[in-house]
Scaffold this motif. Structure first.
Motif, PDB file in Angstrom:
ATOM      1  N   LEU A 197       0.822  -1.212   0.000  1.00 57.39           N
ATOM      2  CA  LEU A 197       0.000   0.000   0.000  1.00 57.39           C
ATOM      3  C   LEU A 197       0.853   1.258   0.000  1.00 57.39           C
ATOM      4  O   LEU A 197       0.560   2.218  -0.724  1.00 57.39           O
ATOM      5  CB  LEU A 197      -0.936   0.010   1.210  1.00 57.39           C
ATOM      6  N   SER A 198       1.897   1.268   0.801  1.00 62.31           N
ATOM      7  CA  SER A 198       2.712   2.477   0.931  1.00 62.31           C
ATOM      8  C   SER A 198       3.424   2.835  -0.363  1.00 62.31           C
ATOM      9  O   SER A 198       3.665   4.007  -0.640  1.00 62.31           O
ATOM     10  CB  SER A 198       3.739   2.300   2.047  1.00 62.31           C
ATOM     11  N   ARG A 199       3.740   1.837  -1.160  1.00 53.99           N
ATOM     12  CA  ARG A 199       4.477   2.086  -2.396  1.00 53.99           C
ATOM     13  C   ARG A 199       3.574   2.313  -3.609  1.00 53.99           C
ATOM     14  O   ARG A 199       4.015   2.877  -4.617  1.00 53.99           O
ATOM     15  CB  ARG A 199       5.422   0.912  -2.681  1.00 53.99           C
ATOM     16  N   ASN A 200       2.334   1.908  -3.507  1.00 58.08           N
ATOM     17  CA  ASN A 200       1.469   1.934  -4.690  1.00 58.08           C
ATOM     18  C   ASN A 200       0.153   2.690  -4.511  1.00 58.08           C
ATOM     19  O   ASN A 200      -0.684   2.690  -5.408  1.00 58.08           O
ATOM     20  CB  ASN A 200       1.165   0.499  -5.128  1.00 58.08           C
ATOM     21  N   GLY A 201      -0.007   3.339  -3.373  1.00 54.85           N
ATOM     22  CA  GLY A 201      -1.245   4.067  -3.125  1.00 54.85           C
ATOM     23  C   GLY A 201      -1.035   5.563  -3.027  1.00 54.85           C
ATOM     24  O   GLY A 201       0.023   6.029  -2.607  1.00 54.85           O
ATOM     25  N   PHE A 202      -2.052   6.320  -3.419  1.00 47.10           N
ATOM     26  CA  PHE A 202      -1.998   7.780  -3.267  1.00 47.10           C
ATOM     27  C   PHE A 202      -3.404   8.362  -3.243  1.00 47.10           C
ATOM     28  O   PHE A 202      -4.366   7.721  -3.638  1.00 47.10           O
ATOM     29  CB  PHE A 202      -1.161   8.424  -4.384  1.00 47.10           C
ATOM     30  N   TYR A 203      -3.501   9.615  -2.744  1.00 45.50           N
ATOM     31  CA  TYR A 203      -4.784  10.312  -2.668  1.00 45.50           C
ATOM     32  C   TYR A 203      -4.982  11.165  -3.918  1.00 45.50           C
ATOM     33  O   TYR A 203      -4.029  11.690  -4.499  1.00 45.50           O
ATOM     34  CB  TYR A 203      -4.879  11.283  -1.497  1.00 45.50           C
ATOM     35  N   LEU A 204      -6.259  11.383  -4.234  1.00 42.17           N
ATOM     36  CA  LEU A 204      -6.660  12.337  -5.262  1.00 42.17           C
ATOM     37  C   LEU A 204      -7.412  13.498  -4.601  1.00 42.17           C
ATOM     38  O   LEU A 204      -7.844  13.387  -3.455  1.00 42.17           O
ATOM     39  CB  LEU A 204      -7.552  11.650  -6.301  1.00 42.17           C
ATOM     40  N   PRO A 205      -7.585  14.620  -5.275  1.00 47.68           N
ATOM     41  CA  PRO A 205      -8.316  15.758  -4.700  1.00 47.68           C
ATOM     42  C   PRO A 205      -9.720  15.382  -4.251  1.00 47.68           C
ATOM     43  O   PRO A 205     -10.433  14.662  -4.953  1.00 47.68           O
ATOM     44  CB  PRO A 205      -8.362  16.760  -5.868  1.00 47.68           C
ATOM     45  N   SER A 206     -10.110  15.883  -3.073  1.00 48.12           N
ATOM     46  CA  SER A 206     -11.442  15.531  -2.558  1.00 48.12           C
ATOM     47  C   SER A 206     -12.064  16.647  -1.716  1.00 48.12           C
ATOM     48  O   SER A 206     -12.934  16.388  -0.898  1.00 48.12           O
ATOM     49  CB  SER A 206     -11.375  14.247  -1.725  1.00 48.12           C
ATOM     50  N   TYR A 207     -11.627  17.880  -1.901  1.00 47.30           N
ATOM     51  CA  TYR A 207     -12.180  18.983  -1.108  1.00 47.30           C
ATOM     52  C   TYR A 207     -13.622  19.271  -1.532  1.00 47.30           C
ATOM     53  O   TYR A 207     -14.056  18.938  -2.641  1.00 47.30           O
ATOM     54  CB  TYR A 207     -11.309  20.232  -1.238  1.00 47.30           C
ATOM     55  N   LEU A 208     -14.367  19.896  -0.638  1.00 51.41           N
ATOM     56  CA  LEU A 208     -15.815  20.018  -0.809  1.00 51.41           C
ATOM     57  C   LEU A 208     -16.228  20.862  -2.006  1.00 51.41           C
ATOM     58  O   LEU A 208     -17.314  20.667  -2.554  1.00 51.41           O
ATOM     59  CB  LEU A 208     -16.444  20.607   0.463  1.00 51.41           C
ATOM     60  N   GLU A 209     -15.372  21.789  -2.447  1.00 56.02           N
ATOM     61  CA  GLU A 209     -15.752  22.672  -3.552  1.00 56.02           C
ATOM     62  C   GLU A 209     -15.585  22.025  -4.927  1.00 56.02           C
ATOM     63  O   GLU A 209     -15.916  22.646  -5.949  1.00 56.02           O
ATOM     64  CB  GLU A 209     -14.922  23.967  -3.496  1.00 56.02           C
ATOM     65  N   LEU A 210     -15.078  20.812  -4.962  1.00 53.80           N
ATOM     66  CA  LEU A 210     -14.904  20.133  -6.254  1.00 53.80           C
ATOM     67  C   LEU A 210     -16.248  19.975  -6.960  1.00 53.80           C
ATOM     68  O   LEU A 210     -17.215  19.492  -6.385  1.00 53.80           O
ATOM     69  CB  LEU A 210     -14.295  18.748  -6.055  1.00 53.80           C
ATOM     70  N   LYS A 211     -16.287  20.363  -8.218  1.00 52.52           N
ATOM     71  CA  LYS A 211     -17.510  20.242  -9.001  1.00 52.52           C
ATOM     72  C   LYS A 211     -17.505  18.911  -9.764  1.00 52.52           C
ATOM     73  O   LYS A 211     -16.457  18.313  -9.990  1.00 52.52           O
ATOM     74  CB  LYS A 211     -17.618  21.411  -9.970  1.00 52.52           C
ATOM     75  N   ASN A 212     -18.674  18.475 -10.169  1.00 54.20           N
ATOM     76  CA  ASN A 212     -18.793  17.197 -10.870  1.00 54.20           C
ATOM     77  C   ASN A 212     -17.950  17.147 -12.141  1.00 54.20           C
ATOM     78  O   ASN A 212     -17.301  16.136 -12.424  1.00 54.20           O
ATOM     79  CB  ASN A 212     -20.257  16.920 -11.215  1.00 54.20           C
ATOM     80  N   ASN A 213     -17.945  18.242 -12.910  1.00 58.70           N
ATOM     81  CA  ASN A 213     -17.168  18.238 -14.153  1.00 58.70           C
ATOM     82  C   ASN A 213     -15.666  18.198 -13.869  1.00 58.70           C
ATOM     83  O   ASN A 213     -14.882  17.662 -14.664  1.00 58.70           O
ATOM     84  CB  ASN A 213     -17.529  19.439 -15.027  1.00 58.70           C
ATOM     85  N   GLU A 214     -15.257  18.735 -12.700  1.00 58.22           N
ATOM     86  CA  GLU A 214     -13.842  18.680 -12.323  1.00 58.22           C
ATOM     87  C   GLU A 214     -13.455  17.267 -11.902  1.00 58.22           C
ATOM     88  O   GLU A 214     -12.361  16.787 -12.232  1.00 58.22           O
ATOM     89  CB  GLU A 214     -13.580  19.685 -11.199  1.00 58.22           C
ATOM     90  N   ILE A 215     -14.352  16.602 -11.175  1.00 57.15           N
ATOM     91  CA  ILE A 215     -14.102  15.205 -10.809  1.00 57.15           C
ATOM     92  C   ILE A 215     -14.021  14.343 -12.072  1.00 57.15           C
ATOM     93  O   ILE A 215     -13.135  13.486 -12.196  1.00 57.15           O
ATOM     94  CB  ILE A 215     -15.211  14.675  -9.877  1.00 57.15           C
TER      95      ILE A 215
END
Length: 381
Positions: free
Chosen positions: A351-369
């Motif tokens: 997990l430590s070598r192959n995992g990462f986060y993507l943006p997830s803040y509340l202001e994200l719009k559907n088209n941006e996701i």
């Protein structure tokens, strides 16, 4: 045609950013105008009481951050240098630091690959006569299966510290995360569902533990002679300004969690068919995924994850790597804290070598996701 995106303030997507409302600002400004800016003030008490209601605990006490919460909790439980404390290997370093602070011995347990939490079937294997407690940290999205864990802890008379820093507002079955075990800890860092900038909370149903934590976070002042201190404590107090912000944010916790779930579900819809990616589903048999972070795990070992995250950044998509395992921390290797020769943690390593986060803040719009998912699917294939 290949999509291009120039990095600028408009179309750069950070992993996280806090949501601060006008009401939040007004609440903090009020404390400034009233002069209640230090660790004394009416908002402290209100925040503690309202947070207790949220997590179904009798008592809560604010602290300066989530690490402080763990350190105070460990000492309040009477853990000493002769004790062992079970902790996840795949977690934030604060879990280990809190145990080491009391000169106790942290004992590592690998994570599972299903939801990335502690591997429950390995817990009993690590229990010895010296085992005093276990820190159960809910990692990223799903809570641990608390019924199974509590059954084991009851069998061996082990104290339970529930680290619910990442799952504020989440439920395990019909109970709130943070309502389990002898004591629970929380963080209000800027990327959490409730933020006070920096800050944390300790919650419990035990009045004696509550009073002990209150004393430890506040330099253990004497009850008769104030400056004749009764124990080794810390200055881990939260300010009234922070509490005002937390209290204001607490009012919107249901909206925040709902929005997080909506963001996570959209990511899942767009990414779960990618055979090279694991993204955790919206629910399992005991809980809903509140998607504190959007974590993805690259399953194809031939893919260079560092190159992938650099490529995503070139499209304006910031990422952050998963936790680094406790047994592989540079400082712990230097101090020879863990026995890596006789103990292996393959899941944590993966997990430590192959995992990462993507943006997830509340202001994200559907088209941006949708844009982010489109790029992810193009570069991970």
């Amino acid at each position: 045609m290949k999509q291009k995106l120039k990095l600028n303030k408009v179309n750069f997507f950070p992993v996280s950013k806090p949501t601060i409302s006008k009401q939040d600002i007004l609440a903090v400004n009020k404390t400034l105008k009233n002069g209640w800016i230090s660790s004394n003030g009416p908002e402290i008490n209100k925040f503690e009481k309202e947070f207790s209601k949220l997590v179904s605990r009798k008592y809560s006490t604010t602290v300066s951050n989530g690490t402080a919460a763990l350190e105070v909790a460990i000492k309040a439980l009477g853990i000493t240098k002769d004790d062992e404390v079970l902790i996840p290997n795949f977690t934030i370093i604060s879990n280990a630091l809190a145990v080491l602070r009391q000169q106790a011995t942290p004992v590592l347990i690998d994570c599972n690959l299903e939801n990335w939490n502690i591997k429950i079937e390995d817990i009993e294997k690590k229990i010895t006569k010296k085992t005093k407690a276990i820190i159960i940290t809910h990692i990223y999205s799903f809570p641990n299966d608390m019924d199974k864990i509590l059954k084991i802890c009851k069998k061996y008379n082990i104290l339970v510290i529930e680290d619910a820093a990442e799952l504020i507002g989440s439920n395990y079955k019909n109970k709130k995360c943070g309502s389990f075990g002898d004591i629970s800890t929380f963080s209000f860092y800027a990327n959490k569902q409730i933020t006070t900038g920096e800050g944390g909370m300790i919650s419990t149903n035990s009045v004696s533990l509550y009073e002990k934590c209150n004393s430890l976070k506040n330099l253990c002042f004497g009850s008769i002679d104030r400056f004749n201190h009764v124990d080794i404590g810390w200055n881990y107090r939260m300010t009234n300004m922070q509490a005002a912000l937390g209290l204001s944010q607490l009012k919107n916790i249901k909206v925040t969690v709902k929005k997080k779930i909506e963001i996570g579900n959209r990511y899942y819809k767009e990414l779960h068919k990618n055979k090279n990616i694991q993204i955790l589903p919206p629910s399992n048999n005991y809980s809903k995924n509140i998607y504190w972070i959007i974590g993805i795990l690259v399953k194809n070992k031939k893919i260079n994850v560092k190159k992938i995250t650099n490529k995503l950044l070139s499209f304006g998509i910031q990422t952050r790597p998963f936790f680094w395992p406790m047994n592989e921390q540079k400082i712990f290797k230097k101090l020879k804290i863990f026995d890596n020769k006789n103990n292996k943690y393959p899941n944590s390593q993966h997990l430590s070598r192959n995992g990462f986060y993507l943006p997830s803040y509340l202001e994200l719009k559907n088209n941006e996701i949708d844009y982010i998912c489109n790029i992810v699917n193009k570069v991970i294939r």
